[in-house]
Enzyme design. Structure first.
Site, PDB file in Angstrom:
ATOM      1  N   HIS A 197     -71.598 -28.346 -36.733  1.00 34.49           N
ATOM      2  CA  HIS A 197     -72.949 -27.956 -36.389  1.00 34.49           C
ATOM      3  C   HIS A 197     -73.464 -26.213 -37.124  1.00 34.49           C
ATOM      4  O   HIS A 197     -74.162 -25.987 -37.148  1.00 34.49           O
ATOM      5  CB  HIS A 197     -73.298 -27.700 -35.463  1.00 34.49           C
ATOM      6  CG  HIS A 197     -73.680 -28.992 -34.628  1.00 34.49           C
ATOM      7  ND1 HIS A 197     -72.438 -29.035 -33.473  1.00 34.49           N
ATOM      8  CD2 HIS A 197     -74.580 -29.942 -33.737  1.00 34.49           C
ATOM      9  CE1 HIS A 197     -73.349 -30.537 -32.358  1.00 34.49           C
ATOM     10  NE2 HIS A 197     -74.365 -30.905 -33.196  1.00 34.49           N
ATOM     11  N   ASP A 232     -73.657 -37.622 -40.303  1.00 29.72           N
ATOM     12  CA  ASP A 232     -74.999 -39.116 -40.198  1.00 29.72           C
ATOM     13  C   ASP A 232     -75.912 -39.471 -41.058  1.00 29.72           C
ATOM     14  O   ASP A 232     -76.709 -39.559 -41.182  1.00 29.72           O
ATOM     15  CB  ASP A 232     -76.390 -38.053 -38.800  1.00 29.72           C
ATOM     16  CG  ASP A 232     -75.697 -38.021 -37.708  1.00 29.72           C
ATOM     17  OD1 ASP A 232     -74.507 -39.123 -37.123  1.00 29.72           O
ATOM     18  OD2 ASP A 232     -75.047 -37.069 -37.383  1.00 29.72           O
TER      19      ASP A 232
HETATM   20  P1  AMP Z   1     -76.535 -33.947 -33.070  1.00 31.60           P
HETATM   21  O1  AMP Z   1     -76.114 -32.210 -32.321  1.00 31.60           O
HETATM   22  O2  AMP Z   1     -75.507 -34.753 -32.984  1.00 31.60           O
HETATM   23  O3  AMP Z   1     -78.049 -34.475 -33.155  1.00 31.60           O
HETATM   24  O4  AMP Z   1     -76.303 -32.934 -34.542  1.00 31.60           O
HETATM   25  C1  AMP Z   1     -77.070 -32.616 -35.585  1.00 31.60           C
HETATM   26  C2  AMP Z   1     -76.559 -32.221 -36.805  1.00 31.60           C
HETATM   27  O5  AMP Z   1     -75.899 -31.765 -37.047  1.00 31.60           O
HETATM   28  C3  AMP Z   1     -77.345 -33.433 -37.187  1.00 31.60           C
HETATM   29  O6  AMP Z   1     -78.163 -33.525 -38.873  1.00 31.60           O
HETATM   30  C4  AMP Z   1     -75.619 -34.201 -37.992  1.00 31.60           C
HETATM   31  O7  AMP Z   1     -75.771 -35.049 -39.011  1.00 31.60           O
HETATM   32  C5  AMP Z   1     -75.280 -32.834 -37.848  1.00 31.60           C
HETATM   33  N1  AMP Z   1     -73.593 -32.721 -37.959  1.00 31.60           N
HETATM   34  C6  AMP Z   1     -73.151 -33.458 -36.713  1.00 31.60           C
HETATM   35  N2  AMP Z   1     -71.393 -34.146 -36.809  1.00 31.60           N
HETATM   36  C7  AMP Z   1     -71.540 -32.553 -37.953  1.00 31.60           C
HETATM   37  C8  AMP Z   1     -69.695 -32.852 -38.249  1.00 31.60           C
HETATM   38  N3  AMP Z   1     -69.226 -33.117 -37.947  1.00 31.60           N
HETATM   39  N4  AMP Z   1     -70.658 -32.747 -40.415  1.00 31.60           N
HETATM   40  C9  AMP Z   1     -71.573 -31.626 -40.707  1.00 31.60           C
HETATM   41  N5  AMP Z   1     -72.911 -32.233 -39.465  1.00 31.60           N
HETATM   42  C10 AMP Z   1     -72.484 -32.657 -38.552  1.00 31.60           C
END
Ligand code: AMP
Length: 271
Positions: free
Chosen positions: A28, A141
């Protein structure tokens, strides 16, 4: 939120939005950093969106670390954190939903009915509530990122959708809030997911371009790990998310935890 964002833009600021579900990690924060480089004001939304969880999924136990998230975001220098309640986002009587066809249908779309409708609806609402110049999503994602790009264009949002590379642990495991569910043995087993992607990317680099053979190599690595159960493993086109293509996309269950990852085999695997 909208008043503030509009004032910023009137005064000449550019506004970058990073949508998250909280439980923030370095993945994030890499999006936040990139947003801070590209924009004079950055808004991070923290909202565990009930609409994108299926009835048998982990909404009730999804990790929440609000104070830690706020501390991290304050140190990173973001201008605002938007943390709406579920009632603010979906007051009684709100029945409108956004459906993206095509790219949202295979893979995650099939495995998690209603998931991308929930994602598309909340992203459209965040775009309307904040009117950002740019919005940042992770390659982790990949299909979600493609769905959001489609939505941003199709609905004339004027938002520039920026995709940031996947941040990984030292052994290759993609950072995810759901990694917190893994016990020590499961955590070790989860390394098989990135190992499978790495093995196929190495083969591709060594000249193996037969997509079915590459897919079988991915499966071989995962099937050698007794704690891993493959939900899907496909080699797809990065725009349509249908075969054939060099984007390897995986959904794997480690115990009760479902993890996803992906890598374009035409690119060397990092690390
Ligand atoms: P989430 O909180 O899981 O909905 O993720 C929020 C954002 O962070 C989304 O755009 C995800 O694709 C991105 N994200 C989650 N994990 C990663 C990671 N390991 N590397 C890069 N971006 C990430």
């Amino acid at each position: 939120m909208l008043e503030t964002s509009r004032r910023w833009r009137r005064e000449g600021d550019s506004v970058g939005l990073v949508p998250t579900m909280g439980a923030l990690h370095a993945g994030h924060m890499s999006l936040v950093e990139r947003a801070c480089q590209d924009n004079t004001k950055v808004v991070v939304s923290v909202f565990v969106n009930p609409l994108q969880f299926g009835p048998a999924e982990d909404l009730d136990r999804y990790p929440a670390t609000p104070q830690r998230d706020l501390d991290l975001l304050r140190s990173a220098g973001v201008a605002a954190v938007y943390m709406p309640s579920a009632e603010t986002m979906y007051p009684a009587g709100a029945t409108t939903r956004i459906q993206v066809h095509g790219v949202a249908e295979p893979l995650e779309g099939e495995a998690r009915p209603g998931h991308f409708e929930g994602v598309a609806t909340v992203v459209a609402k965040l775009f309307n509530a904040i009117e950002p110049d740019r919005a940042y999503f992770g390659q982790k994602d990949a299909q979600q990122a493609a769905v959001v790009k489609r939505l941003a264009r199709d609905l004339d949002t004027g938002v520039e959708v920026c995709i940031c590379p996947t941040v990984r642990e030292a052994d290759g495991l993609a950072l995810s809030s759901r990694n917190a569910y893994l016990g020590p043995e499961e955590r070790k087993a989860a390394a098989s997911i990135s190992a499978a992607l790495r093995r196929a990317a190495n083969s591709y680099g060594a000249g193996e371009h037969d997509l079915e053979r590459l897919r079988r190599e991915v499966l071989e690595v995962l099937e050698a790990e007794p704690l891993a159960r493959v939900d899907y493993a496909a080699l797809v086109d990065a725009e349509t998310f249908r075969p054939p293509g060099t984007l390897a996309v995986l959904a794997v269950r480690i115990g009760k935890t479902r993890l996803i990852d992906n890598h374009d085999l035409a690119q060397p695997f990092p690390g």
